[in-house]
Design a protein around this motif. Structure first.
Motif, PDB file in Angstrom:
ATOM      1  N   ASN A 126      30.219  13.339  -1.237  1.00 33.04           N
ATOM      2  CA  ASN A 126      28.921  13.604  -1.871  1.00 33.04           C
ATOM      3  C   ASN A 126      27.734  13.462  -0.916  1.00 33.04           C
ATOM      4  O   ASN A 126      26.648  13.054  -1.322  1.00 33.04           O
ATOM      5  CB  ASN A 126      28.724  12.723  -3.113  1.00 33.04           C
ATOM      6  CG  ASN A 126      29.695  13.067  -4.210  1.00 33.04           C
ATOM      7  OD1 ASN A 126      29.902  14.243  -4.526  1.00 33.04           O
ATOM      8  ND2 ASN A 126      30.336  12.059  -4.787  1.00 33.04           N
ATOM      9  N   TYR A 127      27.959  13.836   0.339  1.00 37.53           N
ATOM     10  CA  TYR A 127      26.848  13.971   1.274  1.00 37.53           C
ATOM     11  C   TYR A 127      26.551  15.457   1.458  1.00 37.53           C
ATOM     12  O   TYR A 127      27.460  16.294   1.440  1.00 37.53           O
ATOM     13  CB  TYR A 127      27.180  13.325   2.626  1.00 37.53           C
ATOM     14  CG  TYR A 127      27.188  11.816   2.565  1.00 37.53           C
ATOM     15  CD1 TYR A 127      25.996  11.097   2.531  1.00 37.53           C
ATOM     16  CD2 TYR A 127      28.397  11.119   2.523  1.00 37.53           C
ATOM     17  CE1 TYR A 127      26.015   9.703   2.455  1.00 37.53           C
ATOM     18  CE2 TYR A 127      28.416   9.727   2.450  1.00 37.53           C
ATOM     19  CZ  TYR A 127      27.215   9.030   2.414  1.00 37.53           C
ATOM     20  OH  TYR A 127      27.228   7.658   2.326  1.00 37.53           O
ATOM     21  N   ALA A 128      25.284  15.776   1.635  1.00 41.43           N
ATOM     22  CA  ALA A 128      24.877  17.178   1.744  1.00 41.43           C
ATOM     23  C   ALA A 128      25.427  17.823   3.003  1.00 41.43           C
ATOM     24  O   ALA A 128      25.332  17.254   4.099  1.00 41.43           O
ATOM     25  CB  ALA A 128      23.351  17.273   1.732  1.00 41.43           C
TER      26      ALA A 128
ATOM     27  N   LYS B 298      27.989  20.092  -1.054  1.00 40.13           N
ATOM     28  CA  LYS B 298      28.297  18.692  -0.731  1.00 40.13           C
ATOM     29  C   LYS B 298      29.674  18.587  -0.104  1.00 40.13           C
ATOM     30  O   LYS B 298      30.542  19.415  -0.340  1.00 40.13           O
ATOM     31  CB  LYS B 298      28.280  17.830  -1.997  1.00 40.13           C
ATOM     32  CG  LYS B 298      27.025  17.936  -2.841  1.00 40.13           C
ATOM     33  CD  LYS B 298      27.106  17.000  -4.047  1.00 40.13           C
ATOM     34  CE  LYS B 298      28.176  17.429  -5.032  1.00 40.13           C
ATOM     35  NZ  LYS B 298      28.286  16.494  -6.174  1.00 40.13           N
TER      36      LYS B 298
ATOM     37  N   LYS C  88      22.605  11.546   0.801  1.00 38.93           N
ATOM     38  CA  LYS C  88      23.508  11.358  -0.338  1.00 38.93           C
ATOM     39  C   LYS C  88      23.016  12.217  -1.502  1.00 38.93           C
ATOM     40  O   LYS C  88      21.827  12.196  -1.844  1.00 38.93           O
ATOM     41  CB  LYS C  88      23.530   9.892  -0.764  1.00 38.93           C
ATOM     42  CG  LYS C  88      24.576   9.560  -1.821  1.00 38.93           C
ATOM     43  CD  LYS C  88      25.961   9.496  -1.214  1.00 38.93           C
ATOM     44  CE  LYS C  88      26.983   8.911  -2.179  1.00 38.93           C
ATOM     45  NZ  LYS C  88      28.297   8.743  -1.557  1.00 38.93           N
ATOM     46  N   VAL C  89      23.925  12.973  -2.104  1.00 46.06           N
ATOM     47  CA  VAL C  89      23.565  13.851  -3.218  1.00 46.06           C
ATOM     48  C   VAL C  89      24.234  13.330  -4.482  1.00 46.06           C
ATOM     49  O   VAL C  89      25.470  13.337  -4.597  1.00 46.06           O
ATOM     50  CB  VAL C  89      23.992  15.305  -2.949  1.00 46.06           C
ATOM     51  CG1 VAL C  89      23.542  16.209  -4.101  1.00 46.06           C
ATOM     52  CG2 VAL C  89      23.410  15.806  -1.629  1.00 46.06           C
TER      53      VAL C  89
END
Length: 276
Positions: A163-165, A159, A234-235
């Motif tokens: 917190n985006y992959a 990430k 979004k993770v």
């Protein structure tokens, strides 16, 4: 905002014969998974399947089985088929794999809540979300952790700071060359991707029409198609408050006879825990 879970459930499986109908505690895997989804806060649960046998296996539950064409290439295509035919009134679709009999319903709620905030604020920063857990924060032994990291069945995710992959891989990522300095509270978490996705319904339709991409084909991971086409995922990380007290692992998917044997033992242990 209205939300639904759609569970893609194909009868045939390459590594475990008619996997969805295999039983844990005399209950089919697909029924276990559907029951977990029914415990979430979504408005409706569908099972998207190519088999009357699977539809029969969940008929006693408050779910809607939908027979899909047999020529659909992926689980996402099966989910999109249902979303585009009998589930058109839902704003958010949660794709839960049918072989997740121990999935905590709170993880589904976590994805739905993330989208609800966007709808409430009328500000959409992403149209897909998913979940992960920090592998090196679990109570696994060092040997078990190493085995899981090295397994190509365990998908790892990296990430960014928001917190985006950045990437998903069956290999161990990132490679930690420089060990963290514990005196400075540095930490390099290794994250396991959990096979659950949330989509804005309209974007799900766009996703299934995107051309397949080189990294997706190389890793055999559909989510890489989105990254290669320049879209955000979004993770959301699970926490101790997300998992149930009876959970030994947040997510145990069933892919092999060995997985099924492990699941049977876990189910028996959970039943004993509830009795006490």
């Amino acid at each position: 905002m209205k939300s639904a879970v759609i569970i893609p459930a194909r009868l045939e499986s390459s590594r475990l014969h008619q996997k969805m109908l295999q039983t844990i505690g005399a209950i089919p895997i697909i029924a276990h998974t559907a029951e977990r989804c029914l415990e979430s806060n979504v408005h409706k649960v569908f099972v998207a399947t190519d088999s009357q046998l699977i539809a029969q296996a969940v008929k006693h539950l408050n779910v809607t089985p939908v027979l899909t064409p047999t020529n659909l290439a992926t689980g996402s295509d099966r989910v999109a088929y249902v979303a585009n035919t009998v589930a058109t009134e839902f704003d958010v679709i949660i794709n839960v794999q049918g072989d997740e009999p121990f999935l905590d319903p709170k993880i589904i709620n976590m994805l739905v809540d993330d989208f609800q905030k966007q709808f409430d604020n009328n500000k959409h920063t992403h149209y897909v979300n998913t979940a992960c857990e920090a592998l090196n924060n679990t109570t696994q032994t060092e040997n078990d952790l190493t085995t899981e990291l090295q397994s190509n069945s365990t998908v790892k995710v990296v990430k960014d700071m928001n917190n985006y992959a950045l990437y998903f891989s069956r290999s161990v990522v990132p490679f930690v060359r420089n060990k963290p300095n514990t005196n400075n509270n540095e930490k390099h978490n290794l994250y396991k991707h959990l096979g659950i996705y949330g989509f804005h319904r309209d974007f799900l339709m766009k996703f299934t029409k995107m051309t397949r991409t080189p990294l997706e084909i190389a890793e055999s991971l559909e989510q890489l198609r989105l990254l290669e086409h320049g879209h955000k995922i979004k993770v959301l990380e699970t926490s101790t408050s997300t998992s149930t007290s009876t959970s030994i692992s947040i997510s145990i998917s069933i892919d092999t006879p060995e997985d099924l044997e492990q699941a049977e033992k876990l189910f028996a242990k959970m039943k004993m825990t509830r009795k006490h």
